[in-house]
Write a protein that holds these residues in place. Structure first.
Motif, PDB file in Angstrom:
ATOM      1  N   VAL A 123       0.853  -1.185   0.000  1.00 50.86           N
ATOM      2  CA  VAL A 123       0.000   0.000   0.000  1.00 50.86           C
ATOM      3  C   VAL A 123       0.889   1.235   0.000  1.00 50.86           C
ATOM      4  CG1 VAL A 123      -1.790   1.266   1.248  1.00 50.86           C
ATOM      5  CG2 VAL A 123      -1.756  -1.236   1.323  1.00 50.86           C
ATOM      6  N   PHE A 124       0.676   2.108  -0.961  1.00 48.90           N
ATOM      7  CA  PHE A 124       1.355   3.400  -1.019  1.00 48.90           C
ATOM      8  C   PHE A 124       0.330   4.432  -0.544  1.00 48.90           C
ATOM      9  CE2 PHE A 124       3.621   0.699  -3.932  1.00 48.90           C
ATOM     10  CZ  PHE A 124       4.943   1.069  -3.797  1.00 48.90           C
ATOM     11  N   PRO A 125       0.305   4.720   0.761  1.00 49.14           N
ATOM     12  CA  PRO A 125      -0.769   5.556   1.310  1.00 49.14           C
ATOM     13  C   PRO A 125      -0.716   7.015   0.876  1.00 49.14           C
ATOM     14  CG  PRO A 125       0.830   5.025   3.011  1.00 49.14           C
ATOM     15  CD  PRO A 125       1.229   4.268   1.783  1.00 49.14           C
ATOM     16  N   THR A 126       0.473   7.512   0.567  1.00 51.64           N
ATOM     17  CA  THR A 126       0.625   8.921   0.202  1.00 51.64           C
ATOM     18  C   THR A 126       1.553   9.046  -0.994  1.00 51.64           C
ATOM     19  OG1 THR A 126       2.569   9.204   1.605  1.00 51.64           O
ATOM     20  CG2 THR A 126       0.400   9.635   2.629  1.00 51.64           C
ATOM     21  N   MET A 127       1.556  10.220  -1.590  1.00 45.79           N
ATOM     22  CA  MET A 127       2.480  10.474  -2.688  1.00 45.79           C
ATOM     23  C   MET A 127       3.922  10.433  -2.184  1.00 45.79           C
ATOM     24  SD  MET A 127       2.259  10.692  -5.835  1.00 45.79           S
ATOM     25  CE  MET A 127       3.585  10.805  -6.996  1.00 45.79           C
ATOM     26  N   ALA A 128       4.151  10.845  -0.936  1.00 49.05           N
ATOM     27  CA  ALA A 128       5.493  10.787  -0.356  1.00 49.05           C
ATOM     28  C   ALA A 128       5.996   9.340  -0.311  1.00 49.05           C
ATOM     29  CB  ALA A 128       5.503  11.407   1.037  1.00 49.05           C
ATOM     30  N   ALA A 129       5.120   8.384  -0.001  1.00 43.38           N
ATOM     31  CA  ALA A 129       5.503   6.969   0.024  1.00 43.38           C
ATOM     32  C   ALA A 129       5.825   6.475  -1.385  1.00 43.38           C
ATOM     33  CB  ALA A 129       4.400   6.131   0.648  1.00 43.38           C
ATOM     34  N   ASP A 174       6.978   8.439  -3.858  1.00 43.79           N
ATOM     35  CA  ASP A 174       8.250   9.077  -4.211  1.00 43.79           C
ATOM     36  C   ASP A 174       9.436   8.385  -3.545  1.00 43.79           C
ATOM     37  OD1 ASP A 174       6.941  10.952  -5.779  1.00 43.79           O
ATOM     38  OD2 ASP A 174       6.847  12.455  -4.179  1.00 43.79           O
ATOM     39  N   ALA A 175       9.274   7.981  -2.291  1.00 45.49           N
ATOM     40  CA  ALA A 175      10.370   7.364  -1.530  1.00 45.49           C
ATOM     41  C   ALA A 175      10.480   5.863  -1.775  1.00 45.49           C
ATOM     42  CB  ALA A 175      10.180   7.632  -0.043  1.00 45.49           C
ATOM     43  N   GLY A 176       9.466   5.260  -2.395  1.00 43.20           N
ATOM     44  CA  GLY A 176       9.474   3.814  -2.602  1.00 43.20           C
ATOM     45  C   GLY A 176       9.363   3.056  -1.292  1.00 43.20           C
ATOM     46  N   THR A 177       8.498   3.558  -0.399  1.00 43.38           N
ATOM     47  CA  THR A 177       8.345   2.951   0.928  1.00 43.38           C
ATOM     48  C   THR A 177       6.886   2.598   1.209  1.00 43.38           C
ATOM     49  OG1 THR A 177       8.194   5.168   1.885  1.00 43.38           O
ATOM     50  CG2 THR A 177      10.360   4.123   1.909  1.00 43.38           C
ATOM     51  N   PRO A 178       6.393   1.529   0.582  1.00 44.64           N
ATOM     52  CA  PRO A 178       5.013   1.126   0.837  1.00 44.64           C
ATOM     53  C   PRO A 178       4.890   0.394   2.173  1.00 44.64           C
ATOM     54  CG  PRO A 178       6.039  -0.460  -0.591  1.00 44.64           C
ATOM     55  CD  PRO A 178       7.050   0.652  -0.390  1.00 44.64           C
ATOM     56  N   GLU A 179       3.660   0.249   2.617  1.00 45.68           N
ATOM     57  CA  GLU A 179       3.337  -0.620   3.746  1.00 45.68           C
ATOM     58  C   GLU A 179       3.032  -1.985   3.136  1.00 45.68           C
ATOM     59  OE1 GLU A 179      -0.024   1.394   5.432  1.00 45.68           O
ATOM     60  OE2 GLU A 179       1.185   3.136   6.006  1.00 45.68           O
ATOM     61  N   VAL A 180       3.885  -2.977   3.407  1.00 44.13           N
ATOM     62  CA  VAL A 180       3.781  -4.285   2.756  1.00 44.13           C
ATOM     63  C   VAL A 180       3.180  -5.310   3.709  1.00 44.13           C
ATOM     64  CG1 VAL A 180       5.056  -6.135   1.605  1.00 44.13           C
ATOM     65  CG2 VAL A 180       5.802  -3.750   1.335  1.00 44.13           C
ATOM     66  N   VAL A 195       3.231   8.071 -11.204  1.00 44.49           N
ATOM     67  CA  VAL A 195       3.038   7.171 -10.060  1.00 44.49           C
ATOM     68  C   VAL A 195       3.368   5.741 -10.479  1.00 44.49           C
ATOM     69  CG1 VAL A 195       1.307   6.176  -8.501  1.00 44.49           C
ATOM     70  CG2 VAL A 195       1.365   8.642  -8.896  1.00 44.49           C
ATOM     71  N   ARG A 196       2.839   5.346 -11.605  1.00 43.65           N
ATOM     72  CA  ARG A 196       3.097   3.991 -12.117  1.00 43.65           C
ATOM     73  C   ARG A 196       4.595   3.761 -12.330  1.00 43.65           C
ATOM     74  NH1 ARG A 196       0.206  -0.006 -14.090  1.00 43.65           N
ATOM     75  NH2 ARG A 196       1.027  -1.282 -15.746  1.00 43.65           N
ATOM     76  N   ASP A 197       5.275   4.725 -12.931  1.00 44.11           N
ATOM     77  CA  ASP A 197       6.722   4.595 -13.185  1.00 44.11           C
ATOM     78  C   ASP A 197       7.512   4.481 -11.887  1.00 44.11           C
ATOM     79  OD1 ASP A 197       6.231   4.693 -15.895  1.00 44.11           O
ATOM     80  OD2 ASP A 197       6.853   6.790 -16.136  1.00 44.11           O
ATOM     81  N   LYS A 198       7.127   5.243 -10.870  1.00 46.87           N
ATOM     82  CA  LYS A 198       7.841   5.188  -9.584  1.00 46.87           C
ATOM     83  C   LYS A 198       7.622   3.850  -8.892  1.00 46.87           C
ATOM     84  CE  LYS A 198       7.979  10.145  -8.987  1.00 46.87           C
ATOM     85  NZ  LYS A 198       7.513  11.311  -8.255  1.00 46.87           N
ATOM     86  N   ILE A 199       6.425   3.294  -9.013  1.00 46.96           N
ATOM     87  CA  ILE A 199       6.162   1.986  -8.408  1.00 46.96           C
ATOM     88  C   ILE A 199       6.916   0.901  -9.176  1.00 46.96           C
ATOM     89  CG2 ILE A 199       4.387   0.266  -7.878  1.00 46.96           C
ATOM     90  CD1 ILE A 199       2.521   2.671  -7.250  1.00 46.96           C
ATOM     91  N   LEU A 200       6.984   1.013 -10.489  1.00 47.53           N
ATOM     92  CA  LEU A 200       7.786   0.065 -11.270  1.00 47.53           C
ATOM     93  C   LEU A 200       9.263   0.159 -10.894  1.00 47.53           C
ATOM     94  CD1 LEU A 200       6.096   0.296 -14.787  1.00 47.53           C
ATOM     95  CD2 LEU A 200       6.072  -1.648 -13.202  1.00 47.53           C
ATOM     96  N   ALA A 201       9.758   1.362 -10.638  1.00 53.99           N
ATOM     97  CA  ALA A 201      11.142   1.540 -10.192  1.00 53.99           C
ATOM     98  C   ALA A 201      11.350   0.859  -8.839  1.00 53.99           C
ATOM     99  CB  ALA A 201      11.500   3.021 -10.114  1.00 53.99           C
TER     100      ALA A 201
END
Length: 143
Positions: A52-58, A60-66, A117-123
């Motif tokens: 879960v990427f709760p915010t845009m900051a998450a 950008d940082a690539g720090t989801p809640e897994v 957003v999609r590109d950052k999650i793919l990264a």
């Protein structure tokens, strides 16, 4: 040899209302069962790792809640994941009005419309995979 985790139900059940405002989700589907027996009757069920990427900051940082091994049994959400079995998808949540008066709105997956957003999650996915490959190649060879 490729190291693969065995999916287990360690992550409980997915509750859309608790994460409805998240910017995006990375859903990795490990198992799918049509009409799995449950105490509330048979349900289509997907066993997934949910990031879960709760915010845009998450994002950008690539720090989801897994959460690994989370069961998704809401009818429309689970059925849409059947096509993703063995893979992952990047989506967001939305509620759609009920078809009949008196019914509850249904949760559905929607594509993430922002390409950034999609590109950052793919990264994030690629970096995670590279870290796994580096760890495996650095492991001692016991042959």
């Amino acid at each position: 040899m490729q190291i693969v985790d065995i999916p287990t139900v360690g992550g409980g059940w997915f509750k859309p209302a608790e994460v409805k405002d998240a910017v995006a989700f990375l859903i990795e589907v490990h198992e799918y069962e049509d009409q799995r027996p449950t105490p509330n009757g048979p349900k289509d069920s997907a066993l997934c790792d949910v990031s879960v990427f709760p915010t845009m900051a998450a994002v950008d940082a690539g720090t989801p809640e897994v959460t690994k091994g989370q069961r998704i049994e809401q009818t429309l959400l689970a059925r849409d994941l059947k096509r993703v079995l063995g893979n992952g998808t990047i989506v967001r949540l939305e509620q759609v009005p009920p078809k009949r008066p008196g019914q509850h709105p249904a949760w559905v997956w929607r594509p993430v419309s922002d390409p950034a957003v999609r590109d950052k999650i793919l990264a994030y996915v690629n970096a995670r995979q590279a870290a796994i490959e580096a760890a495996v190649s650095a492991a001692p060879d016991f042959d």
